[in-house]
Design a protein around this motif. Sequence first.
Motif, PDB file in Angstrom:
ATOM      1  N   GLU A  21       0.921  -1.027  -0.158  1.00  7.03           N
ATOM      2  CA  GLU A  21       0.037   0.085  -0.028  1.00  7.03           C
ATOM      3  C   GLU A  21       0.785   1.305  -0.061  1.00  7.03           C
ATOM      4  O   GLU A  21       0.415   2.217  -0.834  1.00  7.03           O
ATOM      5  CB  GLU A  21      -0.800   0.067   1.387  1.00  7.03           C
ATOM      6  CG  GLU A  21      -2.139  -1.063   1.236  1.00  7.03           C
ATOM      7  CD  GLU A  21      -1.579  -2.481   1.501  1.00  7.03           C
ATOM      8  OE1 GLU A  21      -2.001  -3.405   1.407  1.00  7.03           O
ATOM      9  OE2 GLU A  21      -0.333  -2.334   2.145  1.00  7.03           O
ATOM     10  N   GLU A  22       1.996   1.291   0.695  1.00  5.92           N
ATOM     11  CA  GLU A  22       2.814   2.420   0.805  1.00  5.92           C
ATOM     12  C   GLU A  22       3.318   2.496  -0.486  1.00  5.92           C
ATOM     13  O   GLU A  22       3.563   3.997  -0.947  1.00  5.92           O
ATOM     14  CB  GLU A  22       3.766   2.166   1.976  1.00  5.92           C
ATOM     15  CG  GLU A  22       4.957   3.379   1.761  1.00  5.92           C
ATOM     16  CD  GLU A  22       4.315   4.787   2.216  1.00  5.92           C
ATOM     17  OE1 GLU A  22       5.212   5.606   1.893  1.00  5.92           O
ATOM     18  OE2 GLU A  22       3.259   4.902   2.645  1.00  5.92           O
ATOM     19  N   GLU A  24       2.385   1.804  -3.525  1.00  3.49           N
ATOM     20  CA  GLU A  24       1.346   2.215  -4.284  1.00  3.49           C
ATOM     21  C   GLU A  24       0.680   3.762  -4.140  1.00  3.49           C
ATOM     22  O   GLU A  24       0.882   4.520  -5.055  1.00  3.49           O
ATOM     23  CB  GLU A  24      -0.097   1.438  -4.151  1.00  3.49           C
ATOM     24  CG  GLU A  24      -0.110   0.101  -4.658  1.00  3.49           C
ATOM     25  CD  GLU A  24      -1.366  -0.681  -4.422  1.00  3.49           C
ATOM     26  OE1 GLU A  24      -2.232  -0.305  -3.749  1.00  3.49           O
ATOM     27  OE2 GLU A  24      -1.335  -2.077  -4.878  1.00  3.49           O
ATOM     28  N   ARG A  25       1.161   4.167  -2.940  1.00  2.00           N
ATOM     29  CA  ARG A  25       0.663   5.634  -2.712  1.00  2.00           C
ATOM     30  C   ARG A  25       1.791   6.577  -3.095  1.00  2.00           C
ATOM     31  O   ARG A  25       1.461   7.312  -3.791  1.00  2.00           O
ATOM     32  CB  ARG A  25       0.531   5.762  -0.946  1.00  2.00           C
ATOM     33  CG  ARG A  25       0.244   7.264  -0.442  1.00  2.00           C
ATOM     34  CD  ARG A  25       0.614   7.410   0.640  1.00  2.00           C
ATOM     35  NE  ARG A  25       1.990   7.362   1.288  1.00  2.00           N
ATOM     36  CZ  ARG A  25       2.744   8.202   0.918  1.00  2.00           C
ATOM     37  NH1 ARG A  25       2.662   9.163   0.314  1.00  2.00           N
ATOM     38  NH2 ARG A  25       4.168   7.951   1.309  1.00  2.00           N
ATOM     39  N   ARG A  26       3.007   6.043  -3.084  1.00  2.00           N
ATOM     40  CA  ARG A  26       4.143   6.946  -3.377  1.00  2.00           C
ATOM     41  C   ARG A  26       3.990   6.980  -5.001  1.00  2.00           C
ATOM     42  O   ARG A  26       4.388   7.789  -5.582  1.00  2.00           O
ATOM     43  CB  ARG A  26       5.420   6.267  -3.107  1.00  2.00           C
ATOM     44  CG  ARG A  26       5.738   6.317  -1.710  1.00  2.00           C
ATOM     45  CD  ARG A  26       6.836   5.388  -1.378  1.00  2.00           C
ATOM     46  NE  ARG A  26       7.439   5.416   0.102  1.00  2.00           N
ATOM     47  CZ  ARG A  26       8.657   5.403   0.675  1.00  2.00           C
ATOM     48  NH1 ARG A  26       9.491   5.059  -0.225  1.00  2.00           N
ATOM     49  NH2 ARG A  26       8.769   5.384   1.878  1.00  2.00           N
ATOM     50  N   TRP A  27       3.591   5.778  -5.701  1.00  2.00           N
ATOM     51  CA  TRP A  27       3.619   5.714  -7.166  1.00  2.00           C
ATOM     52  C   TRP A  27       2.453   6.979  -7.545  1.00  2.00           C
ATOM     53  O   TRP A  27       2.748   7.419  -8.526  1.00  2.00           O
ATOM     54  CB  TRP A  27       2.871   4.457  -7.660  1.00  2.00           C
ATOM     55  CG  TRP A  27       3.235   4.329  -8.927  1.00  2.00           C
ATOM     56  CD1 TRP A  27       2.478   4.562  -9.946  1.00  2.00           C
ATOM     57  CD2 TRP A  27       4.134   3.353  -9.727  1.00  2.00           C
ATOM     58  NE1 TRP A  27       2.693   4.088 -11.044  1.00  2.00           N
ATOM     59  CE2 TRP A  27       4.052   3.484 -10.917  1.00  2.00           C
ATOM     60  CE3 TRP A  27       5.596   3.069  -9.611  1.00  2.00           C
ATOM     61  CZ2 TRP A  27       4.823   3.059 -12.107  1.00  2.00           C
ATOM     62  CZ3 TRP A  27       6.324   2.638 -10.336  1.00  2.00           C
ATOM     63  CH2 TRP A  27       6.003   2.691 -11.571  1.00  2.00           C
ATOM     64  N   GLU A  28       1.420   6.749  -6.955  1.00  2.00           N
ATOM     65  CA  GLU A  28       0.237   7.950  -7.222  1.00  2.00           C
ATOM     66  C   GLU A  28       0.770   9.300  -7.002  1.00  2.00           C
ATOM     67  O   GLU A  28       0.362  10.064  -7.790  1.00  2.00           O
ATOM     68  CB  GLU A  28      -1.018   7.521  -6.520  1.00  2.00           C
ATOM     69  CG  GLU A  28      -1.596   6.022  -6.707  1.00  2.00           C
ATOM     70  CD  GLU A  28      -2.898   5.799  -6.134  1.00  2.00           C
ATOM     71  OE1 GLU A  28      -3.186   6.439  -4.916  1.00  2.00           O
ATOM     72  OE2 GLU A  28      -3.348   4.643  -6.382  1.00  2.00           O
ATOM     73  N   ASP A  29       1.617   9.369  -5.832  1.00  2.00           N
ATOM     74  CA  ASP A  29       1.881  10.902  -5.631  1.00  2.00           C
ATOM     75  C   ASP A  29       3.164  11.400  -6.262  1.00  2.00           C
ATOM     76  O   ASP A  29       3.361  12.471  -5.961  1.00  2.00           O
ATOM     77  CB  ASP A  29       2.285  10.975  -4.202  1.00  2.00           C
ATOM     78  CG  ASP A  29       1.027  10.510  -3.090  1.00  2.00           C
ATOM     79  OD1 ASP A  29      -0.146  10.655  -3.775  1.00  2.00           O
ATOM     80  OD2 ASP A  29       1.227  10.477  -1.801  1.00  2.00           O
TER      81      ASP A  29
END
Length: 192
Positions: A21-22, A24-29
């Motif tokens: 999840e972390e 994935e979050r970094r990828w989106e940000d």
Amino acid sequence: MNHRDAMARKIALLRSTGAVEELERRWEDADEDPPYATYAVLEIADGAEPARAWPGGLDEFYRLTAAASFGGVDVRPEDQVAPQRAVDAAGEPIDDRPWLRIGDIGYEDALLMDEASGEVIVYTDSYVKYGWVSPVVLTCADVPEFIDTVAIGPRHKEIRGPLDRQREPWWETDPWIAYMAEAGLTEGGEER
């Protein structure tokens, strides 16, 4: 700690700390796409009992995760493992061993395992394009060593060839390598 125990510990740590999840979050940000932006940075499937016995600790890997992606290193599900003929630039077999394709490295390269011994190699058939003398980029004794030291370890930078022969230091901006360092999975090029 041996490679089998380290492989199990690292996969459990990635699951328990919410690493998927972390990342994935970094990828989106991210302001721009990280290198090799079409691959999943981290995916870890649930484990399953393999349908057959596999050499080289591959069956142990499948019990931990039935398939996984670790920053451009994709280990295929058991039903996608298939024989592969590893050849040199002249189309001749690199040796007489029976190789199985157990995964993929980025866009071009293969993760192969010797069906008899369980030895694992990263193989690229485009090695001549890079001026390398061999299609074998790196070698590990078995799957647990590969997962522990390369897929989730300090040798991850070597998946695209010898560091001194790579055109650019892609690892400096790679989200998976950065995460492994932050999580303490690697430190100063050496595993903790």
